[in-house]
Design a protein around this motif. Structure first.
Motif: not given
Ligand code: SAH
Ligand code: SF4
Ligand code: F3S
Length: 450
Positions: A306-312, A332-334, A346-352
């Motif tokens: 959760p909250g993982e950005t491009k930069q992270d 993948k985070y589950s 759980d805000d990083v989409s499945e496709s990302v």
């Protein structure tokens, strides 16, 4: 009478499954690989990611179906039995016994009681907890030995503390006695297992914390008859110099550290509650490299927390570049119920998540390939685990740093190489493994008719 055991999950479960099979063995049940032949089917379950629970559901559906053909018992043990026995009982009425992670030894009572319908999932308290004892007749070359159960860390994403309870360390005398029994049963390598082996005997917190893991390693390494000792899993926060020094000093301790980093971003590491930063992780890596230049370092990684950005994510990628892990397990985070992160979005989409995982695995494949390629032309001591699964008269073994080596035996060598340490020249790298050739001169000096 026959018992079939299906094991999901980690080495803790493999260990418990082996003990369960021994308990059945003492009551006259022979192991079988075919569930259709079995009078008792045991499913040892894992809840670490949602996928594991989905696989369990389809297995339970299959085994429930088998019960219709003839009278047999179905046992569900392990982490999902501990966490979700009620929900599973509602869905799978064919299950006869739900057995919690602290209750494996009670299988014997249950068999003696005539295998009734029961749920035994109460947690043991720390004072009365007794570790299972491994008393196998015969074991493979490499076997796990438990040194602790449970975990006190509560990483935000992780279900293990809920499924296995708090950390309890197994007394050293019990560990050593079990190592000796495993050697008698044919083991050449023991893998000391625990969720956080570096916290074995830990007292104090932060910089003042000390542990007894290095001392334990030295005691295990001194047992006669062992070719190799491995350990897993190391927690980067608790890995100390004394442990690295023990590995540097004692040839029997394999120079391989499985050091799960999970993320390269400090922000995410903090949210995960891992207790180390990118910098302190890299300092530990540096320490290992300084004391043991040829050590292998492998890792676990999670993408899409959760909250993982491009930069992270970019920081995780650059950390992989900096360390050059020999291999990694990546996920993948589950989101898991019973964990802190379950309440985070759980805000990083499945496709990302899929895209990041694919890019990360590409990078890892590159480093794995580079590591294997660097072996070509070098010599390695390979502990032979048995005939290769590929067949064709090939054998399979591992280097001290955990690379798989396949090789062919020459005609003048004995038929049985399993359990021997053999000096080899690495002649090729093959994607995920190496190919070796036995060095005759060294092999002759190994005795035993080689
Ligand atoms: N005790 C070990 C890890 C045990 S779980 C340690 O601390 O390193 C094995 C791996 O599964 C973890 O390292 C982590 O990478 C992964 N994992 C655990 N929970 C997860 C989750 N909810 N989603 C995705 N991966 C997870
Ligand atoms: Fe889970 Fe963290 Fe414990 Fe490992 S250290 S088992 S990831 S809570
Ligand atoms: Fe799975 Fe339990 Fe191991 S959740 S990873 S079997 S400790």
């Amino acid at each position: 009478m026959k018992v079939f055991v299906h094991t999901f999950g980690c080495q803790m479960n493999e260990y418990d499954s082996a003990r369960a099979a021994e308990i059945f063995g003492r009551r006259g049940y022979m192991p079988t690989d075919d569930p259709k032949q079995a009078d008792v089917i045991v499913v040892n379950t894992c809840s670490i990611r949602d996928k594991a629970e989905q696989k369990l559901a389809s297995a339970l559906g299959r085994y429930s179906g088998l019960k219709r053909h003839r009278d047999r018992r179905l046992v569900v043990m392990g982490c999902t039995a501990q966490l979700r026995s009620r929900a599973l009982a509602g869905r799978f009425s064919a299950v006869d016994l739900f057995l919690g992670t602290d209750r494996v030894a009670e299988l014997d009572d249950w068999i003696r009681a005539g295998m009734p319908r029961e749920t035994r999932v109460a947690r043991a308290d720390a004072e009365s907890y007794r570790f299972l004892e491994g008393r196998p007749a015969r074991v493979p070359v490499s076997v796990p030995v438990t040194v602790q159960k449970g975990c006190d860390n509560f990483c935000a994403y992780c279900v293990v503390p809920a499924a296995r309870g708090p950390q309890i360390d197994r007394p050293a005398a019990e560990i050593l006695a079990e190592v000796d029994r495993m050697v008698l049963a044919g083991a050449k390598e023991v893998v000391l297992i625990g969720q956080n082996v570096n916290a074995y005997g830990k007292v104090g917190r932060g910089r003042l914390a000390t542990n007894r893991f290095a001392a334990l390693l030295r005691e295990v390494a001194a047992r006669p008859g062992l070719s190799r000792v491995r350990f897993t899993t190391s927690h980067p926060r608790d890995l100390d110099v004394a442990t690295v020094q023990a590995v540097a000093d004692l040839p029997v301790l394999c120079p391989h550290f499985h050091l799960p980093v999970q993320s390269g971003s400090d922000r995410i590491l903090r949210k995960m509650g891992r207790g180390y930063s990118r910098k302190t992780y890299l300092e530990k890596v540096e320490k290992i490299r300084r004391l043991i230049p040829d050590a292998a370092i492998s890792t676990d990684l999670i993408v899409g927390f959760p909250g993982e950005t491009k930069q992270d994510f970019a920081e995780t990628m650059s950390l992989i570049d900096e360390v050059g892990f020999t291999f990694s397990y990546s996920f993948k985070y589950s989101p898991r119920p019973d964990t802190r992160a379950f309440d985070m979005e759980d805000d990083v989409s499945e496709s990302v998540k899929s895209d990041r995982l694919a890019r990360l695995q590409d990078k890892q494949a590159h480093f794995m390939g580079r590591n294997l390629h660097a072996w070509v032309g070098r010599t390695a001591t390979v502990l032979v685990e048995g005939p290769s699964r590929r067949g064709g008269g090939q054998w399979m073994g591992r280097t001290e740093t955990f690379e798989i080596v396949n090789f062919e035996a020459c005609l003048d060598q004995p038929r049985e190489l399993t359990g021997r340490s053999v000096e080899m020249e690495i002649v090729a790298d093959r994607g995920h493994s190496l190919e070796g050739r036995i060095l005759q001169k060294r092999a002759e000096s190994m005795g035993g008719g080689l």
